[in-house]
Design a protein around this motif. Structure first.
Motif: not given
Length: 382
Positions: A225, A228, A251-252, A324
């Motif tokens: 992560r 981005p 995800r970030t 996620t």
């Protein structure tokens, strides 16, 4: 002579002798053998408390700690004065000091005494204001874990206005435990009326993609992560009518985009919706997409060309590789419940749901919101 021998000589049991010795508080008795004053054949007896540390600090100890802090003594020096390790003093000061940082021996001793009382009063019985706050947040889809973290952040010094997530679960699942609404468990993501153990990972079908990128081919920057712009996606399936909603999660930042799929969710419809929504993002925020092996993404080549971003697919029967997205889908079930007709939600409804979720603080973001994190990225890029 040993304490047990002394008890025998006065005609009482060893337990009574030990109790008398503890209550005296001033006697120091060595452990001796029968050859040095005891009865023949008796084994060495260690006096109760000899060679061991006291379990709890006394009021006198706390008075010395308070005086030492006022005099500017170190924790180690105070520890030598009361016969305890410096870490005991450090924990005591941090646990029982006041909101202004001061330490008063009598107040600290009273606070420690109240914490040791059993049974403890259940916080969600008397504190009606706290119950109302928890119910309000749960009505908005917050999990007990998130509520506990937010309360701890709002009250860092500890008070009756913070509880653990386990306390909330007990109030929901244990009868007569707390004063939360009886139907509040329906606001949980799984809506279960009682707790149960995990039964293992779910298994689903798979669709082969012979020429598609595999998840093992993703660059390392996706897994940690650090960069981005890497997204995970899936479909939330509704009732038997075939209704569905597409979900995309960065995800970030954990920023979520919902895809409106009215009428059908075949490969062509999903591709059109994904391209329409993700082209609104700047190029540096659409680096890759990870999807499950579902037939709804058969048009992945079209998506890759339109977005200039590779599409990676999980291994068969491995939805946990999109962790996620799986966690976000679980949160979205608060509004898009299983077994309901998802086609009743308009594009405006889905946008409102996504905005609500993106404005919710996340523990994985240090209680910042996905919208705040995404805004930071956009500001830095500008």
């Amino acid at each position: 002579m040993p304490l047990s021998v002394a008890a025998q000589l006065v005609g009482v049991s060893g337990d009574t002798g030990q109790r008398w010795w503890r209550h005296s508080g001033v006697m120091t008795l060595p452990a001796q053998t029968g050859a040095r004053g005891g009865l023949p054949g008796t084994a060495p007896v260690r006096c109760p408390g000899e060679g061991t540390r006291r379990r709890a600090l006394t009021s006198e100890d706390r008075a010395v700690i308070a005086a030492g802090l006022t005099s500017g003594w170190s924790h180690a020096y105070i520890g030598t004065k009361i016969g305890r390790d410096r870490t005991v003093v450090w924990r005591e000061v941090n646990r029982n000091r006041g909101p202004d940082g001061s330490y008063i021996g009598a107040v600290a001793h009273r606070a420690a005494h109240e914490r040791r009382r059993r049974p403890k009063a259940f916080k969600l019985v008397e504190n009606q204001d706290l119950c109302e706050r928890i119910a309000e947040w749960m009505d908005q889809g917050w999990s007990p874990k998130l509520i506990a973290l937010v309360l701890a952040a709002d009250h860092p010094r500890g008070s009756m206005d913070r509880v653990s997530h386990e306390t909330i679960y007990q109030a929901l699942y244990v009868q007569t435990r707390g004063r939360l609404r009886a139907d509040l468990h329906q606001q949980l993501s799984l809506q279960r009326p009682r707790r149960r153990h995990r039964t293992g990972p779910r298994c689903g079908g798979s669709t082969p993609y012979a020429e598609a990128f595999k998840i093992g081919q993703r660059p390392p920057e996706v897994a940690d992560r650090a960069v981005p712009g890497h997204w995970e996606g899936d479909l939330l399936i509704g009732a038997a009518s075939g209704s569905a909603v597409g979900t995309l999660v960065e995800r970030t930042t954990r920023f979520t985009i919902l895809l409106h799929l009215p009428g059908r969710h075949d490969a062509e419809s999903v591709a059109e919706a994904m391209i329409r929504e993700m082209t609104k993002l700047p190029e540096h925020l659409r680096r890759s997409i990870t999807w499950d092996r579902g037939s709804e993404l058969a048009e992945y080549r079209r998506i890759q060309l339109a977005l200039d971003a590779p599409v990676y697919f999980c291994d068969p029967r491995s939805p946990w590789q999109r962790g996620t997205n799986e966690n976000t889908n679980r949160l979205l079930r608060f509004w898009l419940a299983k077994g309901t007709d998802l086609s009743v939600h308009t594009a405006e409804d889905l946008q409102r749901i996504a905005d609500t979720l993106n404005r919710r603080p996340r523990p994985t973001l240090d209680l910042q919101t996905p919208a705040q994190r995404l805004n930071q990225l956009l500001t830095q890029a500008a």
